[in-house]
Each structure stands twice: as C-alpha cells, then as structure tokens.
Scaffold this active site. Structure first.
Site, short mmCIF file in Angstrom:
data_model
loop_
_atom_site.label_atom_id
_atom_site.label_comp_id
_atom_site.label_asym_id
_atom_site.label_seq_id
_atom_site.Cartn_x
_atom_site.Cartn_y
_atom_site.Cartn_z
CE1 TYR A 126 15.01 27.65 24.16
CE2 TYR A 126 14.64 29.93 24.81
CZ TYR A 126 14.74 28.60 25.13
OH TYR A 126 14.57 28.20 26.43
CD1 TRP A 148 10.28 29.23 27.18
CD2 TRP A 148 8.47 28.76 28.43
NE1 TRP A 148 10.69 28.52 28.29
CE2 TRP A 148 9.60 28.22 29.07
CE3 TRP A 148 7.22 28.61 29.02
CZ2 TRP A 148 9.53 27.52 30.26
CZ3 TRP A 148 7.14 27.92 30.22
CH2 TRP A 148 8.29 27.37 30.82
N1 LIG Z 1 19.09 38.10 31.62
C1 LIG Z 1 18.42 36.96 31.51
N2 LIG Z 1 17.90 36.60 30.32
C2 LIG Z 1 17.19 35.46 30.21
C3 LIG Z 1 16.99 34.62 31.33
C4 LIG Z 1 17.57 35.00 32.57
O1 LIG Z 1 17.45 34.28 33.59
N3 LIG Z 1 18.27 36.17 32.62
N4 LIG Z 1 16.25 33.46 31.20
C5 LIG Z 1 16.24 32.84 29.89
C6 LIG Z 1 15.25 31.77 29.82
S1 LIG Z 1 15.42 30.53 30.97
C7 LIG Z 1 14.30 31.70 28.86
S2 LIG Z 1 13.34 30.28 28.76
C8 LIG Z 1 14.14 32.76 27.86
C9 LIG Z 1 12.67 33.02 27.47
O2 LIG Z 1 12.63 33.79 26.32
P1 LIG Z 1 11.41 33.69 25.29
O3 LIG Z 1 10.83 32.33 25.31
O4 LIG Z 1 11.88 34.20 23.98
O5 LIG Z 1 10.39 34.72 25.96
P2 LIG Z 1 8.84 34.91 25.74
O6 LIG Z 1 8.52 36.30 26.19
O7 LIG Z 1 8.09 33.80 26.39
O8 LIG Z 1 8.69 34.85 24.16
C10 LIG Z 1 7.76 34.11 23.48
C11 LIG Z 1 7.15 34.99 22.38
O9 LIG Z 1 6.25 34.18 21.62
C12 LIG Z 1 5.09 34.96 21.32
N5 LIG Z 1 3.98 34.02 21.07
C13 LIG Z 1 3.12 33.45 21.94
N6 LIG Z 1 2.27 32.62 21.32
C14 LIG Z 1 2.60 32.66 20.01
C15 LIG Z 1 2.09 32.00 18.86
O10 LIG Z 1 1.18 31.19 18.91
N7 LIG Z 1 2.70 32.28 17.69
C16 LIG Z 1 3.72 33.16 17.57
N8 LIG Z 1 4.25 33.36 16.38
N9 LIG Z 1 4.22 33.79 18.64
C17 LIG Z 1 3.67 33.54 19.84
C18 LIG Z 1 4.88 35.84 22.52
O11 LIG Z 1 4.11 36.96 22.17
C19 LIG Z 1 6.32 36.14 22.94
O12 LIG Z 1 6.77 37.36 22.41
O13 LIG Z 1 14.71 33.98 28.36
C20 LIG Z 1 16.08 33.81 28.72
N10 LIG Z 1 16.67 35.11 29.00
N1 LIG Z 2 6.47 33.83 37.08
C1 LIG Z 2 7.36 33.26 36.26
N2 LIG Z 2 7.82 32.03 36.52
C2 LIG Z 2 8.75 31.45 35.70
C3 LIG Z 2 9.21 32.10 34.53
C4 LIG Z 2 8.70 33.42 34.27
O1 LIG Z 2 9.08 34.09 33.28
N3 LIG Z 2 7.79 33.96 35.15
N4 LIG Z 2 10.13 31.48 33.71
C5 LIG Z 2 10.26 30.03 33.80
C6 LIG Z 2 11.49 29.56 33.17
S1 LIG Z 2 11.57 29.60 31.46
C7 LIG Z 2 12.54 29.05 33.86
S2 LIG Z 2 13.89 28.44 33.02
C8 LIG Z 2 12.53 28.99 35.33
C9 LIG Z 2 13.86 29.45 35.91
O2 LIG Z 2 14.00 29.08 37.21
P1 LIG Z 2 15.36 29.46 38.02
O3 LIG Z 2 16.51 29.38 37.12
O4 LIG Z 2 15.41 28.71 39.28
O5 LIG Z 2 15.00 30.94 38.41
P2 LIG Z 2 15.62 32.39 38.50
O6 LIG Z 2 14.40 33.20 38.77
O7 LIG Z 2 16.45 32.75 37.34
O8 LIG Z 2 16.57 32.36 39.76
C10 LIG Z 2 16.17 31.87 41.03
C11 LIG Z 2 16.98 32.51 42.12
O9 LIG Z 2 18.36 32.19 42.00
C12 LIG Z 2 19.08 33.15 42.75
N5 LIG Z 2 20.46 33.21 42.23
C13 LIG Z 2 20.87 33.75 41.06
N6 LIG Z 2 22.22 33.60 40.92
C14 LIG Z 2 22.65 32.98 42.03
C15 LIG Z 2 23.95 32.52 42.48
O10 LIG Z 2 24.96 32.66 41.81
N7 LIG Z 2 23.98 31.86 43.67
C16 LIG Z 2 22.86 31.65 44.43
N8 LIG Z 2 23.00 30.95 45.55
N9 LIG Z 2 21.65 32.10 44.04
C17 LIG Z 2 21.55 32.72 42.86
C18 LIG Z 2 18.34 34.46 42.56
O11 LIG Z 2 18.33 35.18 43.79
C19 LIG Z 2 16.95 34.02 42.10
O12 LIG Z 2 15.90 34.52 42.92
O13 LIG Z 2 11.50 29.82 35.85
C20 LIG Z 2 10.23 29.55 35.24
N10 LIG Z 2 9.21 30.21 36.02
MO LIG Z 3 13.65 29.03 30.76
#
Ligand SMILES: Nc1nc2c(c(=O)[nH]1)N[C@H]1C(S)=C(S)[C@@H](COP(=O)(O)OP(=O)(O)OC[C@H]3O[C@@H](n4cnc5c(=O)[nH]c(N)nc54)[C@H](O)[C@@H]3O)O[C@H]1N2
Ligand SMILES: Nc1nc2c(c(=O)[nH]1)N[C@H]1C(S)=C(S)[C@@H](COP(=O)(O)OP(=O)(O)OC[C@H]3O[C@@H](n4cnc5c(=O)[nH]c(N)nc54)[C@H](O)[C@@H]3O)O[C@H]1N2
Ligand SMILES: [Mo]
Length: 756
Positions: free
Chosen positions: A109, A111
């Site tokens: 898993y 991005w």
């Molecule tokens: N506590 C907490 N944890 C969370 C979340 C949260 O809200 N709270 N959010 C979750 C969510 S929504 C998401 S989507 C995940 C994201 O988690 P990940 O998708 O695992 O995070 P990334 O840092 O985007 O990791 C992508 C990796 O791919 C590598 N990469 C980029 N291009 C290439 C390529 O071409 N080839 C290879 N082999 N590698 C490459 C990058 O260097 C990077 O290390 O995190 C989750 N974790």
């Molecule tokens: N710059 C940047 N943008 C991103 C990403 C990134 O890594 N960097 N990741 C992308 C990805 S993979 C995803 S999935 C999306 C995620 O998008 P979201 O899931 O919407 O984003 P989060 O930043 O996890 O949370 C948004 C807000 O929710 C509020 N929140 C958290 N828990 C609660 C709760 O229990 N109740 C209420 N009312 N509010 C709460 C927090 O204050 C936070 O600021 O963002 C995407 N956009």
């Molecule tokens: Mo995500």
C-alpha cells in the site's frame, strides 16, 4: 512545454542562473503548491539510495538463519544489479516452492508517485502475478471505513470510494448552508492522487462564501474553519461527531421537522433508528442535552443548527478524517441519516458530501478522465487482508479476522515486498510493527530514499525519482493529462522500478510477458491511446507530448457523483440505488446480520476506548489527532525545503491550546515528549490559542527515527497510535482515536547522544 507531474500538481521545468534545472509553478495553475518546488534538491540528498543494498547478515547467512531480529539494527552491503536480481529470483523461487505464493505479501500500500506507467504498485504486482501471485490488500487508509460501509448504505458502486459530492458549481448556486464536520483543512487540497493541472478547491470554497453560502464547522481546531464572514466554528471533542448528529436527528424528530415523505419513499429502516433515537431499548433519549454532555457542544447550538439544516437548503460535508477513528463508520452513516431527515438529499448542491477539500478534485465540475493503467495482470492467490491489518498478518499466521461478513484466514508470510509505500510512515503503533516486521524470512523494499521502511529491509532496490523518467500522468477524478518529462538522468546504479523488474523477470523466465517487448515510449503511447479511445477529442500522442498537457473541457455541466442521488430521489423505482432495498439503508439488515459487537443495524453512538471521556483519559489526558502535513505529501519530500523549513531546530511541530501549555509549564517552541504505553516521540510545541483544550495535533509524515532508548526523534504520530480497527466490518485504520500524555523534554538531542 517541459512539464513534471506530481500528486501535488504540475510544475514547469526551467533553469537557474547556473543553468541547473529548477521547478517553477505551472502557468495554468491558479493556486500551485509549494510542496514540489524543491523536489529536485532530493536528487543528490545524502539519504538517497544509490545502489542495491543487502543487509549484512542476510547476505552472509541467507534467509533461514533467523537473522530477522537484526532488521533495522544492522548495516547494509552494496551489491551489483546482477547479484541482487539473482538473489531475489532465487528467494522468490524458494518461498514459492516451499510455502506457496500466498506466503508472499505484496500488498505494498502507498501513494508512490504520479504517472500511469511508473506506478510502483502496479509494476510490482504485475511482476509478482507473473511469478504466481501474492497475498494482497484491499481498500485504503484514506477512507477504509467509509469504503466498506457505503456499499451497504448507498450502493455497491461506492466500494472503496466515498466521493458522493455535488459539484462546487451546484453548491454555489443552490446551497444556503454548508455544515462541515471536520471542517476544511485547506492545505490538504494541494494534493490529488495522480496529479492535477489546476488547483481550484480553495477558490471554489471562497466563491461559495462570497455568494453568501453560510458555513458551520465542527472541529476541535478553529484552523479547520475558513476565514471570512458567514463562518461559524463550533468546537467539538474529537470522535464525538456521531453523537452531535444523533442529537440533531432527535431534535428534528421530536419537533416534527423532518421529511417524512422522503424517508418513506427513499430510505429503509427509519423505524429501527427512531426507536434507538428515543431510547426504547436503553432508556436513553439521544437528545441535544445527551449529545452535549458527550461532545462539549452546547445543547442550544445543536438544536439551532439542526433546525437550520432543516429550514435551509443545506449540505452536510464530513471530512474523511472522521472515519479514520474507532467506530469511524458511525459519523458517515449518521450524516447520511441526518441529511435524509433534513430533507435535502437529491436537491441540487444539497444533501451530503464526503471529503470536500480533502483533495483537490472532490466537487470539481469537470469531466473525469477514466483511463487505462499499466495492467497488473491476474493474481492467482485469493488471500488478502484489509489494508490496515499488516501487523496482525505478520504476528498471527494461521489466524483469522472478521471482515465485512467474511472470516479471512491470515496466511503464513515468509516474504514481504514493499514498493511505493512507507508502512513505517503510514501504519499505526510503529514499535509493534517493527517487531512484526522482524518475523518473515525476507523483506524487500523498492525505494528512492532511506525511509524507515527501507531501513527495515533485507534487500533494498534503489528506485529512480519521478523526475528521472518520462510518464503520462492523470487522475481519475480530474480532467488533466500531463506528459511528465524527465528532468535529469538517475545516478549510475539507480534504475526505474520497471527496469529493475525487467531484470528480475529475465531471471524468472517471464520477461516477454512482463514487458511485452515494448520500450517505455511504446508503453506511454499505448497508455495514452487508451485515453484517446475513450476521449477522441484528445490530440494525438506526438502533439500531446510536444505541448506537454491536455485537458478535457471544463464545463459546469460535467456530471457530479451526486447527480445519481438526484435521479434516485426523483424516482427511486426507475433509478434505484444498488443496495439490497434499492433505497438508502438507514438500517442495514446485512450489517445487522453479521452480528458484530462493534457495529450494528443502524447508526449509533459508541464510545471509543480512547477519547476524552474514556477511563484511560485519567492516565493519558490528551486526545492526539494526526492530520495530513501541510508542507509535504505524507512522508514524501520530508527532506524538501518546504518540509524542513516548517520544522523547529529539526523537530516536527505539534499544537496545543494555551491553557494546556500553561498547565504543562511549556512555552511556544519548547521540545515536548508525547507518550503512552505504545511509544514516545519528541516534537516542538506551537501554541494555538483556538485549539480545544485536551487536544494535541501532530501531523503525519515526520520520519520515524527511534534512538537507542526507542524514543522517536522524527515526531511521527504513529509511534503513539493504536492498530485498533474502526470495526470488524471494515477493519479500517483508526489513528484518530489515540490518547497520550505530554511533558517537557529535557533530554539530549540525538546528535549529542551519538557523540557519547
Ligand atoms: N496517524 C495517521 N497515520 C496515517 C494517516 C493519518 O491520518 N493519521 N493517514 C493515512 C493515509 S490517508 C494514507 S493515504 C497513508 C499514506 O501513506 P504512504 O502512501 O505509505 O505514504 P508516502 O509517504 O506517500 O509513501 C509513498 C512512498 O513511495 C515512495 N515512492 C515514490 N515514488 C516511487 C516509485 O516510483 N517507486 C518506488 N518504489 N517508490 C516510490 C516514496 O519515496 C514514499 O516513501 O498514511 C496513512 N497514515
Ligand atoms: N498537503 C497534503 N495534503 C494532503 C495529504 C498530505 O499528505 N499532504 N494527504 C492526502 C490524503 S492521502 C488524504 S486521505 C486526505 C485526507 O483528508 P482528511 O481526512 O480530510 O484530512 P485530515 O488532515 O486527516 O483531517 C482534517 C481535519 O479533521 C479534523 N478532525 C480530526 N478528527 C476529528 C473529529 O473527530 N471530529 C472533528 N469534527 N474533526 C476532526 C482535524 O482537525 C483535521 O484538521 O488528505 C490529502 N491531502
Ligand atoms: Mo489517504
């Protein structure tokens, strides 16, 4: 035009005064992101992986000597491509013939980077499929709970998707009141999976405000509310939104302010929900006073906003973050129920939406490009896990877990291969994950930098950065196609994932099936032609490549996901939903029949083990939220200038209310230790006068850097978060239900420790 496509937007490639390439904002992007501007700086960063590497004792003793305990603790030896591809091919053969292909976990898993061809997961999965298959993973971290819930409630096409939004243009024209649970964290809208040519979400929200759409934001953080008049921020305890929504439903019910006709015609199960709401079974009326005691939102506010939702053309938006929590299905289910009662579902620009501004594309009134990807082939292995169950998979071979009505068997994993994701960024309870990662016989990671995940591997394949290769980039939610052209060559010894896997496919005797005798240019033309077949108005490949981009017309008439609900609400007989009843399932007989103790027949308030009202809060008194980082994408570009300059003395920043900072005797900029029974991490405090007391906010993406005492100096919130699932239904990730303690950190900085 020479363009470079990323998940955070498109950049033009120019030169600095010394003729060195540098990235510039794309001239057609009204709101470009700063995240990518320093991307090229990473090309020669000291943390770059420059050659295939093998962990010393694995190389010396092989996979069966029980050396896994050394993972993450031991040095690597650089080897040549010839040697490493031989080692990998032999190891794949060994695991396959001794244990079967299900012993290979290739879920991978993550991005990775934008680009339809060099898509890291697809490249790896295609190779592993040709090698006989692998145990895979399903769903996402983004909306894992919603992705399993919504097919039961709204229809099977919402599997692993939760985009139900009306278009911004319809919202602007028709909606009077936009109520956002979780608010609008605008820095998130910099990102779109697959990329974009045009960031517009923030502008749309502003235009709605200018047009007079009133906005109410329920969030612990005032920063989730956009600035401007007509915006009201309502502080709420984390994880209690479902209770507030139920309190609102109760008010509408008892005042008779609900759309009886819509509920009868278009929903099923309201009766069961109603008995719960009035407390027939448990004697507890879920009224505004009850919701207030749980959430900290005054009862009058709950009542007032409930009536407002009914009286005005309203849209309820729920942030994805709310379902990344224990019982995370409930706020989504409750929001659909509340919107159905308020009576605006099916009206243009009204009803419910999920994830407006979570990424750029939700709500954009554009034609969506549904194009081909690099084909992964067929996986002969049927074993899979819901994506956030990695730790259980590795800890418990032969065990079972419940998931969406099934009992999944956890295979005995001997080999893990991760490409394009960073579990030591994204997964919860990293200390426990590290132990689990020491169990398999072999761990392979394909990466471009020494992430914490790469350090946990036995074999590391160095991967080219996206600016070191050509690709065609597009997002399935957007209307832009970009020809992403190489800016520089990769360093010697570094290959693209595709090139590396071609070498391994050679060894495995499946090279022709893997690359179909196509060179990269052929593949890009092939993928692009797939788009042209669906959208004949696109220019031919050569013209596209020359111009650098193509965009399908932007038009207000582009269909939005919510249009489906409009047709349905008009006539549910002729346009039924793909649910068992053909209606919105306010009570789901299917979920009810699963008999899970942690999710029932209808939306309900359930008390997480970790929230401010839990007994554990007397020991760990802060609720930790871990939203997305403003200055990078997850853990990517951690070493980029945007991310680095947002730190304080090299430490991540977290926010705390002024009251709590005073209580802890810490001042703005002080280093603090955030800890609980799962781990300890250090970050610098930023005082946020408008944050709810009792809440701490530490964004994700700081690189996990445990010192010899196990204290993480990278400020990674997943040092602290639990692996607990949202529920047995979805088995989704739930990091936003996490209690921690905080104290001032007076320990030595890690550099000083090294000198000891
Ligand atoms: N506590 C907490 N944890 C969370 C979340 C949260 O809200 N709270 N959010 C979750 C969510 S929504 C998401 S989507 C995940 C994201 O988690 P990940 O998708 O695992 O995070 P990334 O840092 O985007 O990791 C992508 C990796 O791919 C590598 N990469 C980029 N291009 C290439 C390529 O071409 N080839 C290879 N082999 N590698 C490459 C990058 O260097 C990077 O290390 O995190 C989750 N974790
Ligand atoms: N710059 C940047 N943008 C991103 C990403 C990134 O890594 N960097 N990741 C992308 C990805 S993979 C995803 S999935 C999306 C995620 O998008 P979201 O899931 O919407 O984003 P989060 O930043 O996890 O949370 C948004 C807000 O929710 C509020 N929140 C958290 N828990 C609660 C709760 O229990 N109740 C209420 N009312 N509010 C709460 C927090 O204050 C936070 O600021 O963002 C995407 N956009
Ligand atoms: Mo995500």
């Amino acid at each position: 035009m020479h363009l470079f496509a990323t998940h955070f937007g498109t950049y033009e490639v120019g030169c600095d005064a010394n003729g060195k390439p540098r990235l510039l904002p794309f001239r057609h992007d009204p709101d470009p992101s700063e995240i990518g501007l320093g991307y090229l700086d990473l090309a020669d960063h000291p943390e770059r992986i420059r050659a295939p590497m093998v962990r010393r004792s694995w190389l010396e003793n092989g996979p069966l000597a029980g050396t896994g305990v050394g993972r993450g603790r031991e040095g690597f030896v650089a080897v040549g491509w010839d040697e490493v591809t031989g080692l990998i091919a032999d190891e794949l053969r060994r695991v396959r013939s001794t244990h079967g292909n299900q012993a290979i976990f290739g879920g991978s898993y993550g991005w990775a980077s934008a680009g339809r061809f060099h898509h890291a997961q697809s490249q790896l999965k295609r190779l592993l499929n040709l090698a006989g298959g692998f145990t895979s993973s399903v769903n996402s971290y983004s909306y894992g709970a919603a992705g399993v819930l919504l097919p039961h409630i709204l229809g099977s096409e919402y599997k692993d998707a939760c985009d139900t939004s009306p278009s911004w243009s319809d919202i602007l024209e028709n909606c009077e009141l936009l109520v956002g649970f979780g608010g609008f964290r605008l820095t998130n809208a910099q990102v779109e999976a697959g990329g974009t040519g045009s960031h517009r979400a923030v502008e749309w929200l502003r235009r709605c405000q200018e047009r007079g759409v009133r906005i109410v934001v329920f969030s612990p953080a005032a920063s989730d509310a956009p600035l401007g008049p007509n915006v009201r921020h309502v502080p709420i305890r984390p994880n209690t939104d479902a209770a507030v929504m139920l309190g609102m439903c109760h008010r509408l019910l008892t005042e008779g302010l609900f759309d009886c006709e819509f509920l009868k015609r278009c929903t099923t199960g309201f009766g069961e929900f109603e008995s719960y709401l009035v407390g027939e079974g448990d004697g507890i009326a879920k009224d505004a006073a009850w919701a207030s005691a749980i959430s900290g939102v005054p009862a009058e506010t709950i009542i007032e906003i409930a009536e407002d939702l009914h009286d005005h053309r309203s849209l309820i938006n729920v942030a994805w973050s709310l379902q990344r929590a224990r019982f995370g299905e409930q706020p989504f289910w409750a929001a659909i129920t509340l919107a159905s009662m308020a009576g605006h579902v099916g009206r243009k620009g009204c009803g419910f939406a999920f994830g407006l501004t979570a990424v750029n594309a939700v709500g954009q009134p554009v034609r969506r490009l549904k194009g081909p990807a690099f084909e992964q082939g067929r996986n002969p292995v049927s074993h899979f896990i819901p994506v956030a169950r990695t730790t259980e998979l590795l800890e418990n071979p032969g065990g079972r877990i419940d998931y969406d009505g099934q009992a999944l068997e956890l295979p005995d994993i001997r080999l893990v291969w991760w490409a394009g994701g960073n579990p030591f960024h994204h997964h919860q309870d990293l200390n426990r994950l590290a132990e689990a990662f020491r169990r398999p016989e072999t761990v392979i990671v394909t990466e471009n930098m020494w992430t914490a995940t790469a350090k946990m591997a036995d074999i590391v394949l160095p991967s080219a950065f996206p600016f070191e290769r050509d690709d065609v980039a597009a997002s399935s939610r957007d209307n832009w196609l970009v020809y992403s052209r190489r800016v520089m060559e990769p360093p010697e010894g570094v290959l693209t994932d595709h090139e590396a896997y071609c070498l391994i496919a050679d060894r495995l005797g499946c090279r022709e099936a893997f690359d179909e005798n196509r060179c990269v240019d052929d593949w890009l033309a092939h993928i692009y032609e797939g788009y042209r077949e669906r959208y004949p108005e696109l220019p031919d490949f050569q013209s596209f490549r020359l111009r650098g981009f193509a965009a399908l017309d932007e038009g207000e008439e582009a269909p939005a996901p919510a249009d489906h609900f409009r047709r349905f609400a008009k006539d549910p007989e002729s346009a039924p939903l793909k649910t068992p009843s053909g209606r919105i399932e306010i009570a789901s007989g299917t979920i009810g029949k699963f008999g899970y103790p942690d999710i029932g027949l209808h939306p309900a308030w359930r008390e997480p083990e970790e929230w401010l009202g839990a007994p554990l809060a007397s020991k760990h008194r802060f609720h930790l939220l871990s939203p997305q980082p403003a200055h990078r994408l997850h853990g990517q570009l951690e070493y980029g200038p945007a991310s680095q300059s947002a730190k304080l003395r090299g430490y991540e920043r977290f926010t705390l209310s002024a009251v709590d900072a005073k209580g802890l005797a810490v001042e703005d900029g002080d280093l603090c230790e955030l800890y609980n029974d799962r781990g300890r991490t250090i970050a610098a405090v930023t005082i946020d006068a408008d944050l709810m007391p009792g809440v701490a906010v530490l964004p994700t993406g700081g690189w996990f850097r445990p010192d010899s005492d196990g204290i993480d100096h990278g400020g990674n919130p997943n040092t602290l978060t639990p692996i607990t699932a949202a529920s047995r239904l979805s088995q989704a990730t739930a990091p936003n239900s996490c209690l921690v303690s905080i104290r001032a950190w007076r320990g030595p900085a890690p550099e000083q420790q090294h000198e000891d």
